[in-house]
Design an enzyme around this catalytic site. Structure first.
Site, PDB file in Angstrom:
ATOM      1  N   GLU A 168       0.807  -1.204  -0.009  1.00 48.90           N
ATOM      2  CA  GLU A 168       0.036   0.014   0.021  1.00 48.90           C
ATOM      3  C   GLU A 168       0.965   1.225   0.135  1.00 48.90           C
ATOM      4  OE1 GLU A 168      -2.948  -0.052   3.052  1.00 48.90           O
ATOM      5  OE2 GLU A 168      -4.143  -1.692   2.130  1.00 48.90           O
ATOM      6  N   GLU A 369      -5.164  -8.780   0.284  1.00 51.00           N
ATOM      7  CA  GLU A 369      -5.994  -8.592   1.618  1.00 51.00           C
ATOM      8  C   GLU A 369      -7.310  -8.373   1.117  1.00 51.00           C
ATOM      9  OE1 GLU A 369      -4.605  -5.166   4.151  1.00 51.00           O
ATOM     10  OE2 GLU A 369      -2.498  -5.832   3.776  1.00 51.00           O
TER      11      GLU A 369
END
Length: 468
Positions: A168, A369
């Site tokens: 991220e 995720e």
């Protein structure tokens, strides 16, 4: 709408897995020579737990892996704490006890027929690098990341064949406070310039990791893990449509274009140059950005966004911190809401995101995720998390449909296997298949209790998702 017949079961080699990250699961944040990371020193709201204990995975990894084996997991995505390997980030020699811990963890996974997937960086930068070089704003951090990556590739490359480079990246880049320190007040344009320089420096570090991985472990695969933000226009007004395109380009394609194509999206590049926010990139660095490519793209998906043309920000909008002068985040008026986040129950948005990503990059996709947060405590020793089960079923069905349409999705790693320390909500916000008795303020027995979702996921893995 195009209708494609859905496959009955997931492919035989599909990686049914789960994810965690080092600072959220390990605890033992000063043991056996580990240095402090930025996550260890961040301010923690009064009454919440810090990273010193978390799920105590550092001491209980064998117990946790036994539970993974029982669940039938085919893979486990974890992150390596840079500060366990190099306590300060720029030490002359690696920490032998840190090297040994992850070697033991990997061996235990393999012994239990679980494929290890290692993430190099998951928000926990060595704090010394932050203080000495301004973290990702300093070019020196690129060099130290390269050396760290080489060390772990050489230590574990004989056993780890899937790697995640950076988790991220955009979440770090968008948080100016994390880059410059809490309390620093600068203008939007100044912040944009800092953000973009940090972004390119992280991309350069990632490219070094791609290069080293392919050289040291020729049979390994490596890719980034992106928090993909699918953006809907609020209305069919062309200005809302353009705002949604601009938001998606800035929040998702900026980083992924650098990872895969080695350059900024064209419109964004022109905008950054106009605003004098385009980062400093040497000719040698530009060649590196273009030369190295990932083998797959990791996708973290939690929520879609809804966007309208620029205007006054909506303070009630979830994820309003993603606002820029080019678009405004608003709440989606029709998507099902959840306790913790509006827009986070959007399985069709998940499918659309995967389709967009594959169309743009033509690389295999790995879900790194995806999960459902709840506030929960056992009742008579049972956690009946039916909402999580429904969420997982709907989102796995979206993947099943995606695979049916010819898009290669190679695995699914739900967030998370065990209840983890949340970055800003401590243990109030739980994602795990396994409950942990960790109460706020670093209290509790740390007992593990399997939730109903544990048994549901176990069944899906065994039956290859036939009923999804």
């Amino acid at each position: 709408m195009v209708k494609i017949e859905t496959i009955q079961t997931f492919p035989d080699d599909f990686l049914w897995g789960a994810s965690t990250s080092a600072f959220q699961v390990e605890g033992a944040n000063t043991e056996d020579g580990k240095g402090l990371s930025t996550q260890d020193v961040r301010p923690v709201p009064a009454g919440l737990s810090d990273a010193s204990i978390a799920a105590d995975h550092y001491h209980r990894y064998k117990e946790d892996i036994a539970l993974m084996k029982e669940a039938g997991l085919k893979s486990y995505r974890f992150s390596i704490a840079w500060t366990r390997i190099y306590p300060n980030g720029d030490d002359e020699h690696p920490n032998p006890k840190g090297i040994q811990f992850y070697s033991d963890l990997i061996d235990e996974l393999i012994k239990n027929d679980i494929t290890p997937i290692a993430t190099l960086w998951h928000f926990d930068l060595p704090n010394h690098l932050e203080e000495a070089y301004h973290g990702w704003l300093g070019k020196e951090t690129i060099h130290h990341f390269e050396r760290y990556a080489r060390t772990v590739f050489e230590a574990y490359g004989d056993r780890v064949k899937y790697w995640i480079s950076i988790n991220e990246q955009m979440m770090m880049v968008m948080n100016t406070e994390m880059l410059l320190g809490k309390g620093k007040k600068i203008s939007y344009k100044e912040g944009l310039k800092y953000n973009m320089q940090a972004c390119v420096n992280m991309s350069l570090a990632e490219k070094k990791a791609f290069q080293l991985c392919h050289e040291i472990i020729p049979d390994a695969k490596i890719g980034p893990s992106s928090a993909y933000q699918l953006c809907y226009p609020l209305t069919c007004d062309a200005m809302d449509v353009q705002a949604a395109m601009d938001a998606e380009e800035f929040l998702s394609y900026l980083v992924l274009d650098l990872s895969v194509r080695g350059e900024f999206p064209a419109t964004l590049k022109a905008y950054l140059k106009q605003e004098q926010a385009y980062p400093v990139i040497s000719e040698e660095e530009q060649r590196l950005l273009k030369k190295e490519r990932p083998d797959f793209i990791g996708v973290n998906y939690y929520a879609s966004l809804t966007v309208r043309k620029p205007g006054d920000p909506d303070p009630k909008a979830d994820l309003f911190f993603f606002n820029t002068e080019n678009y405004t985040i608003v709440n989606n008026p029709i998507i099902k809401t959840t306790t913790w986040l509006r827009g986070s129950y959007d399985p069709l948005g998940f499918k659309l995101a995967l389709r967009k990503l594959y169309d743009r990059y033509q690389l295999p996709l790995m879900i790194t995720e995806n999960g459902y947060p709840q506030t929960e405590e056992p009742v008579n020793g049972i956690i009946n998390d039916t909402e999580r089960i429904t969420y997982l079923k709907d989102h796995l069905h979206a993947i099943k449909e995606t695979i049916s349409e010819g898009i290669p999705v190679i695995g699914y790693h739900l967030w998370s296997f065990i209840d983890l320390l949340s970055g800003s909500q401590g243990y109030k916000k739980r994602y795990g298949l396994v409950y942990i008795d960790h109460q706020e303020g670093n209290k509790g027995t740390l007992q593990r209790i399997k939730k109903q979702s544990f048994y549901w996921y176990q069944k899906q893995i065994k039956e290859k998702g036939r009923e999804i």
